[in-house]
Motif scaffolding. Structure first.
Motif, short mmCIF file in Angstrom:
data_model
loop_
_atom_site.label_atom_id
_atom_site.label_comp_id
_atom_site.label_asym_id
_atom_site.label_seq_id
_atom_site.Cartn_x
_atom_site.Cartn_y
_atom_site.Cartn_z
N UNK A 37 0.87 -1.17 0.00
CA UNK A 37 0.00 0.00 0.00
C UNK A 37 0.91 1.23 0.00
N UNK A 38 1.13 1.77 -1.18
CA UNK A 38 2.08 2.86 -1.35
C UNK A 38 1.49 4.17 -0.86
N UNK A 39 2.35 4.98 -0.31
CA UNK A 39 1.97 6.30 0.17
C UNK A 39 2.11 7.29 -0.99
N UNK A 40 1.02 7.91 -1.43
CA UNK A 40 1.11 8.84 -2.55
C UNK A 40 2.10 9.98 -2.31
N UNK A 41 2.27 10.40 -1.07
CA UNK A 41 3.20 11.50 -0.79
C UNK A 41 4.65 11.08 -1.03
N UNK A 42 4.97 9.82 -0.79
CA UNK A 42 6.32 9.30 -1.10
C UNK A 42 6.54 9.34 -2.60
N UNK A 43 5.55 8.90 -3.35
CA UNK A 43 5.68 8.90 -4.81
C UNK A 43 5.70 10.31 -5.38
N UNK A 44 5.02 11.26 -4.76
CA UNK A 44 5.06 12.64 -5.22
C UNK A 44 6.47 13.20 -5.06
N UNK A 45 7.12 12.95 -3.92
CA UNK A 45 8.50 13.42 -3.72
C UNK A 45 9.45 12.75 -4.70
N UNK A 46 9.27 11.46 -4.91
CA UNK A 46 10.10 10.72 -5.87
C UNK A 46 9.93 11.29 -7.27
N UNK A 47 8.69 11.49 -7.68
CA UNK A 47 8.41 12.01 -9.03
C UNK A 47 9.02 13.40 -9.22
N UNK A 48 8.87 14.25 -8.23
CA UNK A 48 9.40 15.62 -8.33
C UNK A 48 10.92 15.64 -8.42
N UNK A 49 11.59 14.64 -7.82
CA UNK A 49 13.04 14.56 -7.91
C UNK A 49 13.49 14.03 -9.27
N UNK A 50 12.63 13.30 -9.95
CA UNK A 50 12.96 12.67 -11.23
C UNK A 50 12.65 13.58 -12.41
N UNK A 51 11.52 14.27 -12.36
CA UNK A 51 11.08 15.10 -13.48
C UNK A 51 10.16 16.20 -12.95
N UNK A 52 10.10 17.29 -13.69
CA UNK A 52 9.16 18.34 -13.29
C UNK A 52 7.80 18.16 -13.96
N UNK A 53 7.65 17.07 -14.70
CA UNK A 53 6.38 16.78 -15.39
C UNK A 53 5.85 15.44 -14.88
N UNK A 54 4.95 15.49 -13.93
CA UNK A 54 4.36 14.28 -13.36
C UNK A 54 2.95 14.59 -12.89
N UNK A 55 2.20 13.52 -12.66
CA UNK A 55 0.82 13.67 -12.19
C UNK A 55 0.43 12.41 -11.42
N UNK A 56 -0.36 12.61 -10.37
CA UNK A 56 -0.95 11.49 -9.64
C UNK A 56 -2.46 11.64 -9.71
N UNK A 57 -3.15 10.55 -10.06
CA UNK A 57 -4.61 10.53 -10.07
C UNK A 57 -5.05 9.58 -8.95
N UNK A 58 -5.60 10.16 -7.91
CA UNK A 58 -6.02 9.39 -6.74
C UNK A 58 -7.53 9.45 -6.60
N UNK A 59 -8.23 9.86 -7.67
CA UNK A 59 -9.66 10.13 -7.57
C UNK A 59 -10.55 9.11 -8.27
N UNK A 60 -10.00 8.19 -9.03
CA UNK A 60 -10.86 7.33 -9.85
C UNK A 60 -11.41 6.12 -9.12
N UNK A 61 -10.88 5.77 -7.98
CA UNK A 61 -11.34 4.58 -7.27
C UNK A 61 -12.08 5.01 -6.00
#
Length: 132
Positions: A96-120
């Motif tokens: 069960x991944x923490x979206x905030x961990x992935x947001x920090x990871x994504x921001x360190x990798x690229x300035x173009x990222x998106x998380x969709x946490x609304x569809x489920x």
């Protein structure tokens, strides 16, 4: 004008690889999970890959996601079970991944990222996209 399409699939389950091969879809290559697809790929999709937790390496998915980004030319999309999922809807061996961990990871990798946490319902799943 229709452009040619080549699809490379990687699956953990040999039966799924056999099934896809038996369907005879043209221009499809399927590799066992032990092989990394050669070359660069426009899009990399990781669906159902990160279902299970690894107690010895709880953040194993970050290195896999980074490798997927490295071999992609345009974008990577991966889905996860969410750490925001209600406790009653969880299994003990699943990740069960923490979206905030992935947001920090994504921001360190690229300035173009998106998380969709609304569809489920109840925010139980989410998808992250990393764009080049």
């Amino acid at each position: 004008m229709r452009l040619p399409l080549h699809y490379t699939g990687v699956d953990l389950n040999p039966a799924m690889v056999e099934l896809a091969t038996s369907r005879g879809v043209p221009d499809v290559s399927l590799l066992p999970v032990t092989e990394t697809p050669a070359g660069r790929h426009d899009y990399v999709f990781l669906s159902g890959v990160f279902q299970f937790a690894d107690p010895d390496d709880p953040l194993y998915y970050l290195s896999m996601l980074e490798r997927a980004y490295d071999i992609s030319g345009r974008a990577v999309a991966a889905n996860f079970l969410s750490a925001n999922r209600p406790a009653a809807a969880r299994a003990p061996d699943e990740l069960y991944a923490d979206p905030s961990v992935l947001m920090r990871f994504a921001a360190a990798l690229t300035d173009r990222w998106r998380i969709d946490h609304a569809y489920h319902p109840q925010g139980a799943d989410f998808t992250i996209a990393l764009l080049h």
